[in-house]
Design an enzyme around this catalytic site. Sequence first.
Site, PDB file in Angstrom:
ATOM      1  N   GLY A  46      42.600  53.739   6.010  1.00 48.69           N
ATOM      2  CA  GLY A  46      41.265  53.265   5.672  1.00 48.69           C
ATOM      3  C   GLY A  46      40.233  54.193   6.284  1.00 48.69           C
ATOM      4  CD  GLN A  51      36.214  55.731  10.229  1.00 51.65           C
ATOM      5  OE1 GLN A  51      36.548  55.119   9.235  1.00 51.65           O
ATOM      6  NE2 GLN A  51      37.063  56.054  11.198  1.00 51.65           N
ATOM      7  CB  CYS A  94      40.114  53.777  14.763  1.00 55.25           C
ATOM      8  SG  CYS A  94      38.575  54.227  13.948  1.00 55.25           S
ATOM      9  CG  LEU A  95      41.768  58.077  10.451  1.00 56.29           C
ATOM     10  CD1 LEU A  95      41.383  58.457   9.026  1.00 56.29           C
ATOM     11  CD2 LEU A  95      43.024  58.828  10.886  1.00 56.29           C
ATOM     12  CG  HIS A 136      39.588  48.866  11.627  1.00 53.59           C
ATOM     13  ND1 HIS A 136      40.235  49.073  12.833  1.00 53.59           N
ATOM     14  CD2 HIS A 136      38.997  50.055  11.323  1.00 53.59           C
ATOM     15  CE1 HIS A 136      40.029  50.327  13.224  1.00 53.59           C
ATOM     16  NE2 HIS A 136      39.284  50.947  12.328  1.00 53.59           N
ATOM     17  CD  GLU A 137      38.475  51.358   7.708  1.00 54.48           C
ATOM     18  OE1 GLU A 137      37.446  52.015   7.946  1.00 54.48           O
ATOM     19  OE2 GLU A 137      39.578  51.627   8.227  1.00 54.48           O
ATOM     20  CG  HIS A 140      34.383  51.958  11.077  1.00 55.67           C
ATOM     21  ND1 HIS A 140      34.216  52.677  12.238  1.00 55.67           N
ATOM     22  CD2 HIS A 140      35.717  51.912  10.867  1.00 55.67           C
ATOM     23  CE1 HIS A 140      35.407  53.051  12.700  1.00 55.67           C
ATOM     24  NE2 HIS A 140      36.340  52.592  11.886  1.00 55.67           N
TER      25      HIS A 140
HETATM   26 ZN    ZN Z   1      38.382  52.841  12.172  1.00 56.31          ZN
END
Ligand code: ZN
Length: 169
Positions: A46, A51, A94-95, A136-137, A140
């Site tokens: 995701g 991000q 998380c990236l 989660h996304e 962000h």
């Molecule tokens: Zn994330």
Amino acid sequence: MALREILIVPDPRLKQVSARVEVVDDALRALMDDMLETMYAAPGIGLAAVQVGVARRVIVMDISKPEDEREPRYFVNPEILWASEETAPYEEGCLSVPEIYDEVERPARVKLRYQNYRGETIEEDAEGLFAVCIQHEMDHLDGVLFIDHLSRLKREQAVKKVKKQVRAA
Ligand code: ZN
């Protein structure tokens, strides 16, 4: 399509609140295509637009199993219409917080409304990994990272670890 750079903590741009998208047009689809390519290359399941430094309410996701065919999904202006009282823990990563994993407790099921790649409005129920990933996304989009759900000590340790990795790279 082009790869975009993924922002890493403690980049302050990750704390921005993303703006609603007015119209799903070709320019937005080009952004979503780039985001998807960037997510697959990372690899991740995701990615929110913020991000890659674009503070707009856009998410891409693919939670299909690696051995199965790709199932890219796009969420524009996602909203949670309902969340279950029942929560479930999941070990998240998380990236933007590379190599850090920790358990976060979230509602086990949610009902969503969003616009898709074509700008159509969709209502959908989510559970399991889908529910975890979309919540989660969506965090962000409001400048919240999964480590913000952890204790202050764990959060500070996570950021310190990531800084060390970045320096070593
Ligand atoms: Zn994330």
